[in-house]
Every structure is written in structure tokens, then in C-alpha cells.
Motif scaffolding. Structure first.
Motif, mmCIF file in Angstrom:
data_model
loop_
_atom_site.group_PDB
_atom_site.id
_atom_site.type_symbol
_atom_site.label_atom_id
_atom_site.label_comp_id
_atom_site.label_asym_id
_atom_site.label_seq_id
_atom_site.Cartn_x
_atom_site.Cartn_y
_atom_site.Cartn_z
ATOM 1 N N ASN A 39 0.860 -1.166 0.000
ATOM 2 C CA ASN A 39 0.000 0.000 0.000
ATOM 3 C C ASN A 39 0.903 1.223 0.000
ATOM 4 O OD1 ASN A 39 0.904 0.314 2.632
ATOM 5 N ND2 ASN A 39 -0.899 -0.629 3.536
ATOM 6 N N ARG A 40 0.423 2.332 0.472
ATOM 7 C CA ARG A 40 1.210 3.573 0.422
ATOM 8 C C ARG A 40 2.437 3.556 1.342
ATOM 9 N NH1 ARG A 40 -3.296 8.324 -0.070
ATOM 10 N NH2 ARG A 40 -4.547 7.235 -1.606
ATOM 11 N N LYS A 41 2.390 2.790 2.409
ATOM 12 C CA LYS A 41 3.475 2.830 3.388
ATOM 13 C C LYS A 41 4.344 1.583 3.386
ATOM 14 C CE LYS A 41 1.190 5.852 6.674
ATOM 15 N NZ LYS A 41 0.769 6.044 8.049
ATOM 16 N N TRP A 42 3.792 0.428 3.115
ATOM 17 C CA TRP A 42 4.523 -0.824 3.291
ATOM 18 C C TRP A 42 4.510 -1.670 2.027
ATOM 19 C CZ3 TRP A 42 6.841 -0.272 7.745
ATOM 20 C CH2 TRP A 42 6.219 0.446 8.751
ATOM 21 N N PHE A 43 5.574 -2.422 1.872
ATOM 22 C CA PHE A 43 5.648 -3.391 0.789
ATOM 23 C C PHE A 43 5.849 -4.771 1.387
ATOM 24 C CE2 PHE A 43 6.893 0.521 -1.313
ATOM 25 C CZ PHE A 43 6.142 0.453 -2.475
ATOM 26 N N PRO A 60 9.884 -12.692 4.808
ATOM 27 C CA PRO A 60 10.152 -11.618 5.776
ATOM 28 C C PRO A 60 11.374 -10.793 5.365
ATOM 29 C CG PRO A 60 10.715 -13.757 6.700
ATOM 30 C CD PRO A 60 10.100 -14.013 5.373
ATOM 31 N N LYS A 61 11.457 -9.563 5.887
ATOM 32 C CA LYS A 61 12.569 -8.667 5.557
ATOM 33 C C LYS A 61 13.920 -9.251 5.939
ATOM 34 C CE LYS A 61 10.805 -4.029 5.268
ATOM 35 N NZ LYS A 61 10.899 -2.678 5.781
ATOM 36 N N LYS A 62 13.949 -10.086 6.963
ATOM 37 C CA LYS A 62 15.231 -10.659 7.382
ATOM 38 C C LYS A 62 15.790 -11.606 6.321
ATOM 39 C CE LYS A 62 13.147 -14.430 9.990
ATOM 40 N NZ LYS A 62 12.957 -15.032 11.285
ATOM 41 N N ASN A 63 14.959 -12.016 5.366
ATOM 42 C CA ASN A 63 15.404 -12.893 4.282
ATOM 43 C C ASN A 63 15.559 -12.082 2.988
ATOM 44 O OD1 ASN A 63 16.114 -15.129 2.882
ATOM 45 N ND2 ASN A 63 14.289 -16.309 3.379
ATOM 46 N N MET A 64 16.212 -10.927 3.102
ATOM 47 C CA MET A 64 16.404 -10.018 1.977
ATOM 48 C C MET A 64 17.231 -10.664 0.856
ATOM 49 S SD MET A 64 15.514 -7.114 0.798
ATOM 50 C CE MET A 64 14.937 -6.145 2.136
ATOM 51 N N ASP A 65 18.102 -11.604 1.208
ATOM 52 C CA ASP A 65 18.915 -12.277 0.196
ATOM 53 C C ASP A 65 18.029 -13.030 -0.802
ATOM 54 O OD1 ASP A 65 21.464 -13.179 -0.949
ATOM 55 O OD2 ASP A 65 20.827 -15.159 -0.216
ATOM 56 N N LEU A 66 17.007 -13.704 -0.315
ATOM 57 C CA LEU A 66 16.086 -14.426 -1.195
ATOM 58 C C LEU A 66 15.340 -13.446 -2.098
ATOM 59 C CD1 LEU A 66 14.663 -16.990 -2.149
ATOM 60 C CD2 LEU A 66 13.071 -16.712 -0.236
ATOM 61 N N ILE A 67 14.932 -12.324 -1.552
ATOM 62 C CA ILE A 67 14.237 -11.303 -2.340
ATOM 63 C C ILE A 67 15.138 -10.813 -3.466
ATOM 64 C CG2 ILE A 67 13.237 -8.983 -2.262
ATOM 65 C CD1 ILE A 67 12.416 -9.637 0.659
ATOM 66 N N ARG A 68 16.386 -10.522 -3.132
ATOM 67 C CA ARG A 68 17.337 -10.046 -4.146
ATOM 68 C C ARG A 68 17.586 -11.101 -5.225
ATOM 69 N NH1 ARG A 68 20.388 -7.804 0.479
ATOM 70 N NH2 ARG A 68 19.985 -5.576 0.462
ATOM 71 N N ARG A 69 17.738 -12.349 -4.800
ATOM 72 C CA ARG A 69 18.013 -13.414 -5.767
ATOM 73 C C ARG A 69 16.831 -13.654 -6.702
ATOM 74 N NH1 ARG A 69 19.906 -18.502 -2.990
ATOM 75 N NH2 ARG A 69 20.496 -19.092 -5.089
ATOM 76 N N LEU A 70 15.612 -13.584 -6.184
ATOM 77 C CA LEU A 70 14.430 -13.746 -7.028
ATOM 78 C C LEU A 70 14.287 -12.578 -8.011
ATOM 79 C CD1 LEU A 70 11.846 -15.107 -4.446
ATOM 80 C CD2 LEU A 70 12.763 -16.344 -6.423
#
Length: 101
Positions: A39-43, A60-70
Motif C-alpha cells: 500500500n502507500r506505506k509498506w511493501f 520476511p525482511k530478514k530474508n532479503m537475500d532471497l528477495i534479491r536473488r528472485l
């Protein structure tokens, strides 16, 4: 050999190098794709598996590595398709090119 043909050879070599780098990166990638919702504040990021309906599994944000890899996987797949198309075009031009035209 003309200057135009040399340019085509250089472009073919450059595209083949890009393709090789992308192919190496795509060998070890996580399964699924990235889906981002917000929404306007959160992703919120989700890992969507093939043939899965809905948003997918929350990352979750703590798994940012998976987000980057995807995200990188999606980008690399687009680049690979584009490079394949450009390589076919360059090869077709080189096949039909004659110096005395």
C-alpha cells in the motif's frame, strides 16, 4: 573483411559473453518468482511457486537475500531472452552479408 562485418563480429562476441554470464547466474537460482504487494506505506514480498495461485509464501525482511536473488533471476531471464533474439538477428545479417553489395 569490411568494417561493418568486423562490427557485427564484435557485437556477436559481446552478446555471447553476456549470454554466458547470465546463463551461469541462472544455474543456481531459487525456485519460483517474486511478487511484491503493498500500500502507500509498506511493501510485502512473496515467493510464488510455479502453478501456484494467489500471492504465494510471504518472505520476511530478514530474508532479503532471497528477495534479491528472485529479483535478479527475473531480470536475468529477461536479459537472456533479449540477448538470444539479438544474437539470432546478428547471425542472420552476417549470413546474408557480402562485401561487394
Amino acid at each position: 573483411m569490411g568494417d561493418f562485418y568486423r562490427v557485427l563480429l564484435a557485437e556477436q562476441e559481446r552478446l555471447e559473453q553476456i549470454y554466458q554470464k547470465v546463463a551461469e547466474r541462472l544455474e543456481d537460482v531459487p525456485e519460483g518468482s517474486l511478487h511484491i504487494s503493498g500500500n502507500r506505506k509498506w511493501f510485502q514480498c512473496y515467493q510464488r511457486m510455479p502453478r501456484e495461485k494467489g500471492k504465494g509464501t510471504y518472505i520476511p525482511k530478514k530474508n532479503m537475500d532471497l528477495i534479491r536473488r528472485l529479483a535478479q533471476k527475473e531480470y536475468d531471464e529477461k536479459i537472456r531472452r533479449l540477448v538470444e533474439r539479438r544474437l539470432r538477428q546478428v547471425k542472420m545479417i552476417m549470413k546474408d552479408y557480402t562485401e561487394d553489395e
